[in-house]
Design a protein around this motif. Sequence first.
Motif, PDB file in Angstrom:
ATOM      1  N   THR A  48      -2.286   3.145   7.156  1.00  0.00           N
ATOM      2  CA  THR A  48      -2.006   1.690   7.218  1.00  0.00           C
ATOM      3  C   THR A  48      -1.939   1.147   5.802  1.00  0.00           C
ATOM      4  O   THR A  48      -2.822   1.416   4.969  1.00  0.00           O
ATOM      5  CB  THR A  48      -3.090   0.954   8.011  1.00  0.00           C
ATOM      6  N   LEU A  49      -0.915   0.364   5.554  1.00  0.00           N
ATOM      7  CA  LEU A  49      -0.718  -0.190   4.218  1.00  0.00           C
ATOM      8  C   LEU A  49      -1.785  -1.226   3.879  1.00  0.00           C
ATOM      9  O   LEU A  49      -2.264  -1.968   4.743  1.00  0.00           O
ATOM     10  CB  LEU A  49       0.674  -0.828   4.115  1.00  0.00           C
ATOM     11  N   ALA A  50      -2.122  -1.236   2.571  1.00  0.00           N
ATOM     12  CA  ALA A  50      -2.986  -2.285   2.030  1.00  0.00           C
ATOM     13  C   ALA A  50      -2.373  -2.724   0.718  1.00  0.00           C
ATOM     14  O   ALA A  50      -1.559  -2.000   0.115  1.00  0.00           O
ATOM     15  CB  ALA A  50      -4.403  -1.753   1.819  1.00  0.00           C
ATOM     16  N   SER A  51      -2.738  -3.927   0.265  1.00  0.00           N
ATOM     17  CA  SER A  51      -2.182  -4.419  -1.002  1.00  0.00           C
ATOM     18  C   SER A  51      -2.570  -3.448  -2.122  1.00  0.00           C
ATOM     19  O   SER A  51      -3.738  -3.020  -2.206  1.00  0.00           O
ATOM     20  CB  SER A  51      -2.707  -5.833  -1.293  1.00  0.00           C
ATOM     21  N   GLY A  52      -1.601  -3.115  -2.987  1.00  0.00           N
ATOM     22  CA  GLY A  52      -1.866  -2.207  -4.094  1.00  0.00           C
ATOM     23  C   GLY A  52      -0.583  -1.518  -4.553  1.00  0.00           C
ATOM     24  O   GLY A  52       0.530  -1.913  -4.168  1.00  0.00           O
ATOM     25  N   ASN A  53      -0.742  -0.499  -5.393  1.00  0.00           N
ATOM     26  CA  ASN A  53       0.397   0.237  -5.946  1.00  0.00           C
ATOM     27  C   ASN A  53       0.575   1.560  -5.192  1.00  0.00           C
ATOM     28  O   ASN A  53      -0.388   2.306  -4.967  1.00  0.00           O
ATOM     29  CB  ASN A  53       0.202   0.530  -7.429  1.00  0.00           C
ATOM     30  N   TYR A  54       1.798   1.797  -4.798  1.00  0.00           N
ATOM     31  CA  TYR A  54       2.178   3.071  -4.162  1.00  0.00           C
ATOM     32  C   TYR A  54       3.248   3.725  -5.053  1.00  0.00           C
ATOM     33  O   TYR A  54       4.026   3.010  -5.729  1.00  0.00           O
ATOM     34  CB  TYR A  54       2.713   2.840  -2.744  1.00  0.00           C
ATOM     35  N   TYR A  55       3.297   5.070  -5.037  1.00  0.00           N
ATOM     36  CA  TYR A  55       4.209   5.801  -5.924  1.00  0.00           C
ATOM     37  C   TYR A  55       5.062   6.728  -5.062  1.00  0.00           C
ATOM     38  O   TYR A  55       4.548   7.388  -4.157  1.00  0.00           O
ATOM     39  CB  TYR A  55       3.428   6.613  -6.960  1.00  0.00           C
TER      40      TYR A  55
END
Length: 746
Positions: A48-55
């Motif tokens: 599940t997505l959360a606020s932050g940086n994904y690469y």
Amino acid sequence: MQFAPTANSQSFCAGDAKKVSDLTVASGTNLKWYSASSGGTLYTGTETLASGNYYVSQTLNNCESSRILVAVTVNPTPATPSISAGGGSTTFCTGGNVVLTSTSGIGYLWSNGATTQSITVSNSGSYSVQVTNASGCLSASSTAVNVTVNTIPSPPTASDQAFCSIDAKTVSDLAPSGAGIKWYSSNSASTAYAGTETLSTGTYYVSQTTSGCESARTAVNVTVNPKQADVVTNATICSEETYTWTANNTVYSTTQSGIRISNNGCTADQVLNLTVTPKPADVVTNATICSGETYTWTANNTAYSTTQSGTRISNNGCTADQVLNLTVTPKPADVVTNATICSGETYTWTVNNTVYSTTQNGTRISNNGCTADQVLNLTVTPKPADVVTNATICSGETYTWTANNTVYSTTQNGTRISNNGCTADQVLNLTVTPKPADVVTNATICSGETYTWTANNTVYSTTQSGTRISNNGCTADQVLNLTVTPKPADVVTNATICSGETYTWTANNTVYSTTQIGTRISNNGCTADQVLNLTVTPKPADVVTNATICSGETYTWTANNTAYSTTQSGTRISNNGCTADQVLNLTVTPKPADVVTNATICSGETYTWTVNNTVYSTTQNGTRISNNGCTADQVLNLTVTPKPADVVTNATICSGETYTWTANNTVYSTTQIRNKNLKQRVYCRPGAEPDCHSKTCRCCNECNNLFGRNLYLDCQQYGLQHNTKRNENQQQRVYCRPGAEPDCHS
């Protein structure tokens, strides 16, 4: 090395529960998502997505590119909204509505598709709302509000109804069909009847209410019929007769007063008044005969010799019965005379005038059957024995002998009252006992003490000289001689102090600060009391200065040499207890309001203002005379009314005719024109100079000054009669063309 994919930052709503697999790129295939730019965790895509940086990287030909950063923002879900129903219930009737309003949000989505904060609902259903925030995230649905729209019932059915007035029917007695019935006085009345109102002839309107919805109204005509007057039957029968009343076929034999057959409210009642004539009273014959006599009764010619009590001859119900009451008088009982005489007396019996001196028992004189026998019983009473009274009294007392009501104070031995032969003689034996000598008590006490005398248990505090308790003649008197030694005179201290000072009294070492009048230290009867009279001189009354100044003035108070310019109410200089305080009451009189004179004059007039005797001829607005602070300023408002425009009368007559001008009742037969393009009439006194260029004449200034009116009219009205002749005592008529200068001397 492969080129990395391209991707933009992405935003999601928390409520959507997006996964890593939901992330997108602008370009790239065979994507891999990591938690760091190098190394880190390789996501499976289900996280599940959360606020932050994904690469993210892409893989081509089994070669993985470098990673690029994708910033992900997961925006919060707005709070679940709530719905309020403003201005009404969520249950209403067809044609109504309710406004449902959501709590605040950036955007709104209602279950019916509406997107405003408030919606107006007029149909039944369940309504919920979601709100969006600034990020466009949609909240959970609110708790649904159920709206119920009830159908308005059809008007009830009711037929016209009639009642009888006697039944006093009320609105609640009306009978329509339907539920939740309401009655009204008109088709538009707002207040329904309570149901207790008495019906009257007219139209009533009825509605029915179901599920809180009221129908239209049905008109019902109500007729209230009056009850008919009673049908009264009056009849008379004799005693013991009967009467059958046809109204109910009932047989009556007694008087009936207002017997009523009550019918329904619209049918007259039947009333019976039946009078039964009573049988006449008995004709009673009362007679008396002597024992042995006979009596013949005329009612039946029968002879009676014995007592008859209520012997009756019965007649029919209309005729009185005959009744005989016959009394046979029996021989009277003996007349007995009982008499008593004293021994030695005589008795004369009046029946036979015989004198008797001895006892007679039943001496009889026999009479006939109608007269009682006379019987004498005479008793001769013997004389009784003496009645002896023995009595004893004390010396000084008296004794009243009841036998003769005589008062005795000395010894009596065998004093006798002799009576006649029937009464015993009275004898008195009286003994007088001598009185003993006085018992004397002598005693002494101090002033203030008391002495209790045992002879009478009385307490004494004053000298008693020969105080006596007098007893009866058989008992010695008690005598008290009591001496009271007097208390010494008071020791009085008189002192004076000033208000606020104290005084210590040596008699008790007490400090006093207030006036003491007769403050006493009481001692025993042998010692003088101490008395203090202390006078506290009161502080003198305030010295009050009352002064008045005008507004703007000052006042110097000599008590403190201070100058005051404002009102002072009770300004005080406090001094010591022996000196009066100084008080200043200073009144600053306010300047009175302006005295305004409003006046109006006509144009050309003058006005003399009495305040300054100045003459004004022009408008004055607030012309002021300023006075000192105690005197009101004078203000003049003078209005100069401008002279009205001429009242012009235009008239045309034929040559030879005349015209009467109502303004001055003057008759004219020649042209009269006041116009700058024509000549005008001017009247002048000899020596005056007329002005042909104005509408007034300078030649008659006398008239203007006298009367202040239009010159022409004034000259006519006040007797300046025109004349075409030149005469030094009259005026002359001059005609001028415009621009010409007339000569009043030619």
